[in-house]
Scaffold this active site. Structure first.
Site: not given
Ligand code: 13P
Length: 246
Positions: A9, A11, A96, A98, A165, A171, A204
């Protein structure tokens, strides 16, 4: 046998030029990918067409990072499933954490997005996960069960992916312990009630923890953020190795 789904992803990263350069490095590294897994890249909307062209003739699949529940209409800033399909997209991330946080998306809206994806023959990747404070308050199971029940309502479980997740792991560099991630993925499988549903872990994921995560019995893939932005590290993740059990 469930096929693993390894998804990157991106983003809000990567211009079209950067996406093409990424493909130039990544595609040759996928040449001998074992056929027990599928690799998916989820660029921002603006880079989908360029990446689709760059991946033509490969087995690498494309995902969007969201999809609207309607086929068209007065929804400024949104994209429909048909618009994505025109560019060869086959997966759509929905729910997601976010957009759940920044756009206040509800489980009901996420469910409608996932249903519209399936209606158009896209495979929704439906994300669920608890916050740090929910985990500390021992609410993890209750929160995820509610997300599973509401966001997956009426979906065909044979044509979807669920991504567990934990929000505190996204992150932050704090990967969920592999055994604990496996336990939650097992619970999600039992709540979905379909043994072959594909369940990913995300949060992560890196080249140095992928092998341990993929060795777990209920983890059928990963959804990778930061580490998917580097074609060498994401190639290593896609080429994960699990110990052979005899
Ligand atoms: P990270 O791998 O940067 O922690 O992000 C995970 C994520 O949100 C994937 O959709």
């Amino acid at each position: 046998m469930r096929k693993a789904v390894i998804a990157g992803n991106w983003k809000m990263h990567m211009t079209c030029a950067e996406a093409r350069a990424y493909a130039g490095s990544f595609v040759p590294q996928m040449a001998d990918l074992p056929d027990d897994r599928v690799v998916v890249l989820a660029p921002p909307f603006t880079a989908i067409a360029a990446l689709s062209e760059a991946l033509a003739g490969t087995d690498i699949k494309l995902s969007s990072q969201n999809v609207h529940w309607d086929n068209g209409g007065a929804y400024t800033g949104s994209i429909s499933a048909d618009m994505l399909k025109e560019h060869g997209v086959s997966y759509a991330i929905v729910g997601h954490s976010e957009p759940r946080k920044y756009h206040s998306e509800s489980d009901e809206q996420i469910n409608r997005r996932a249903l519209s994806a399936q209606a158009a023959d896209l495979i929704p990747i439906v994300c669920v996960g608890e916050t740090d404070s929910q985990r500390s308050a021992r609410e993890t199971e209750r929160v995820i069960r509610r997300q599973v029940e509401q966001s997956l309502e009426d979906l065909d479980p044979s044509r979807m992916v669920v991504a567990y997740e934990p929000i505190w792991a996204i992150g932050t560099g704090k990967t969920c312990d592999a055994a604990e991630a496996n336990r939650i993925c097992g619970l999600i499988r039992s709540w979905v009630g379909y043994q072959d549903v594909v369940i990913q872990y995300g949060g992560s994921v890196k080249a140095d923890n992928i092998d341990q995560l993929m060795a777990q019995s209920d983890i059928d893939g990963v959804l990778v953020g930061g580490a998917s932005l580097d074609p060498i590290s994401f190639a290593r993740i896609a080429q994960y190795r699990v110990p052979v059990t005899i």
